[in-house]
Motif scaffolding. Structure first.
Motif, PDB file in Angstrom:
ATOM      1  N   ARG A  22      20.392 -29.926 -71.222  1.00 16.70           N
ATOM      2  CA  ARG A  22      20.714 -31.361 -71.188  1.00 16.70           C
ATOM      3  C   ARG A  22      21.543 -31.719 -69.963  1.00 16.70           C
ATOM      4  O   ARG A  22      21.336 -32.780 -69.357  1.00 16.70           O
ATOM      5  CB  ARG A  22      21.387 -31.775 -72.485  1.00 16.70           C
ATOM      6  N   VAL A  23      22.457 -30.846 -69.557  1.00 14.29           N
ATOM      7  CA  VAL A  23      23.219 -31.074 -68.325  1.00 14.29           C
ATOM      8  C   VAL A  23      22.254 -31.113 -67.145  1.00 14.29           C
ATOM      9  O   VAL A  23      22.345 -31.997 -66.284  1.00 14.29           O
ATOM     10  CB  VAL A  23      24.310 -30.000 -68.122  1.00 14.29           C
ATOM     11  N   TYR A  24      21.325 -30.178 -67.111  1.00 16.80           N
ATOM     12  CA  TYR A  24      20.311 -30.149 -66.062  1.00 16.80           C
ATOM     13  C   TYR A  24      19.536 -31.469 -66.015  1.00 16.80           C
ATOM     14  O   TYR A  24      19.362 -32.069 -64.957  1.00 16.80           O
ATOM     15  CB  TYR A  24      19.362 -28.973 -66.308  1.00 16.80           C
ATOM     16  N   ARG A  25      19.087 -31.934 -67.180  1.00 18.08           N
ATOM     17  CA  ARG A  25      18.300 -33.168 -67.246  1.00 18.08           C
ATOM     18  C   ARG A  25      19.094 -34.371 -66.750  1.00 18.08           C
ATOM     19  O   ARG A  25      18.618 -35.135 -65.915  1.00 18.08           O
ATOM     20  CB  ARG A  25      17.808 -33.441 -68.660  1.00 18.08           C
ATOM     21  N   VAL A  26      20.297 -34.557 -67.259  1.00 22.62           N
ATOM     22  CA  VAL A  26      21.057 -35.754 -66.866  1.00 22.62           C
ATOM     23  C   VAL A  26      21.483 -35.684 -65.409  1.00 22.62           C
ATOM     24  O   VAL A  26      21.554 -36.715 -64.736  1.00 22.62           O
ATOM     25  CB  VAL A  26      22.259 -36.036 -67.799  1.00 22.62           C
ATOM     26  N   ARG A  27      21.724 -34.477 -64.907  1.00 23.27           N
ATOM     27  CA  ARG A  27      22.076 -34.331 -63.493  1.00 23.27           C
ATOM     28  C   ARG A  27      20.911 -34.772 -62.608  1.00 23.27           C
ATOM     29  O   ARG A  27      21.096 -35.527 -61.642  1.00 23.27           O
ATOM     30  CB  ARG A  27      22.448 -32.878 -63.179  1.00 23.27           C
ATOM     31  N   LEU A  28      19.690 -34.337 -62.948  1.00 17.24           N
ATOM     32  CA  LEU A  28      18.517 -34.754 -62.176  1.00 17.24           C
ATOM     33  C   LEU A  28      18.265 -36.242 -62.298  1.00 17.24           C
ATOM     34  O   LEU A  28      17.948 -36.911 -61.311  1.00 17.24           O
ATOM     35  CB  LEU A  28      17.277 -33.979 -62.622  1.00 17.24           C
ATOM     36  N   GLN A  29      18.413 -36.781 -63.502  1.00 13.06           N
ATOM     37  CA  GLN A  29      18.189 -38.215 -63.693  1.00 13.06           C
ATOM     38  C   GLN A  29      19.215 -39.044 -62.931  1.00 13.06           C
ATOM     39  O   GLN A  29      18.916 -40.153 -62.496  1.00 13.06           O
ATOM     40  CB  GLN A  29      18.199 -38.561 -65.179  1.00 13.06           C
ATOM     41  N   ALA A  30      20.426 -38.505 -62.756  1.00 14.54           N
ATOM     42  CA  ALA A  30      21.460 -39.207 -61.993  1.00 14.54           C
ATOM     43  C   ALA A  30      21.338 -38.927 -60.490  1.00 14.54           C
ATOM     44  O   ALA A  30      22.111 -39.451 -59.694  1.00 14.54           O
ATOM     45  CB  ALA A  30      22.840 -38.789 -62.487  1.00 14.54           C
ATOM     46  N   ASP A  31      20.363 -38.091 -60.119  1.00 13.89           N
ATOM     47  CA  ASP A  31      20.058 -37.777 -58.726  1.00 13.89           C
ATOM     48  C   ASP A  31      21.198 -37.045 -58.014  1.00 13.89           C
ATOM     49  O   ASP A  31      21.546 -37.362 -56.889  1.00 13.89           O
ATOM     50  CB  ASP A  31      19.660 -39.040 -57.965  1.00 13.89           C
ATOM     51  N   TYR A  32      21.784 -36.059 -58.710  1.00 13.95           N
ATOM     52  CA  TYR A  32      22.810 -35.208 -58.122  1.00 13.95           C
ATOM     53  C   TYR A  32      22.268 -33.791 -57.976  1.00 13.95           C
ATOM     54  O   TYR A  32      21.531 -33.315 -58.834  1.00 13.95           O
ATOM     55  CB  TYR A  32      24.052 -35.118 -59.019  1.00 13.95           C
ATOM     56  N   THR A  33      22.690 -33.121 -56.912  1.00 10.56           N
ATOM     57  CA  THR A  33      22.459 -31.686 -56.817  1.00 10.56           C
ATOM     58  C   THR A  33      23.588 -31.007 -57.603  1.00 10.56           C
ATOM     59  O   THR A  33      24.598 -31.636 -57.936  1.00 10.56           O
ATOM     60  CB  THR A  33      22.511 -31.201 -55.355  1.00 10.56           C
ATOM     61  N   GLN A  34      23.438 -29.721 -57.856  1.00  5.27           N
ATOM     62  CA  GLN A  34      24.515 -28.982 -58.514  1.00  5.27           C
ATOM     63  C   GLN A  34      25.785 -29.048 -57.678  1.00  5.27           C
ATOM     64  O   GLN A  34      26.883 -29.229 -58.211  1.00  5.27           O
ATOM     65  CB  GLN A  34      24.117 -27.516 -58.722  1.00  5.27           C
ATOM     66  N   THR A  35      25.627 -28.914 -56.380  1.00  8.09           N
ATOM     67  CA  THR A  35      26.783 -28.952 -55.477  1.00  8.09           C
ATOM     68  C   THR A  35      27.479 -30.303 -55.537  1.00  8.09           C
ATOM     69  O   THR A  35      28.711 -30.371 -55.667  1.00  8.09           O
ATOM     70  CB  THR A  35      26.342 -28.641 -54.032  1.00  8.09           C
ATOM     71  N   GLU A  36      26.708 -31.388 -55.465  1.00  8.57           N
ATOM     72  CA  GLU A  36      27.304 -32.730 -55.501  1.00  8.57           C
ATOM     73  C   GLU A  36      28.045 -32.977 -56.806  1.00  8.57           C
ATOM     74  O   GLU A  36      29.192 -33.426 -56.799  1.00  8.57           O
ATOM     75  CB  GLU A  36      26.222 -33.798 -55.317  1.00  8.57           C
TER      76      GLU A  36
END
Length: 88
Positions: A22-36
């Motif tokens: 779920r963290v992966y999904r919301v991070r992609l939907q918010a258009d962030y890289t892991q680093t950002e």
């Protein structure tokens, strides 16, 4: 593992979905890289990576920060409820 996650359709939940998924999904939907995302809320990218792959459980404060930054609820990250998937 990353390639397998990208192949999934992240508009719908899997029954076996984890907090990391779920963290992966919301991070992609918010258009962030892991680093950002990591630097923005935690000061460190590798924590987001470890949460997403399941090698580290997120702290309560991290769940709240991820939810706020990615515009979802902490309940969604914890439990995966579609009702709480995003704020409107």
């Amino acid at each position: 593992m990353q390639a397998q996650k990208q192949a999934k359709n992240y508009l719908f939940e899997d029954a076996d979905e984890t907090i990391g998924d779920r963290v992966y999904r919301v991070r992609l939907q918010a258009d962030y890289t892991q680093t950002e995302l990591g630097k923005l809320i935690l000061g460190c990218q590798n924590i987001i990576s470890r949460i997403e792959v399941g090698s580290r459980d997120p702290r309560a404060s991290e769940i709240v920060a991820i939810a706020k930054t990615c515009n979802c609820t902490a309940e969604y990250l914890l439990y995966g409820s579609r009702i709480n998937a995003g704020r409107r």
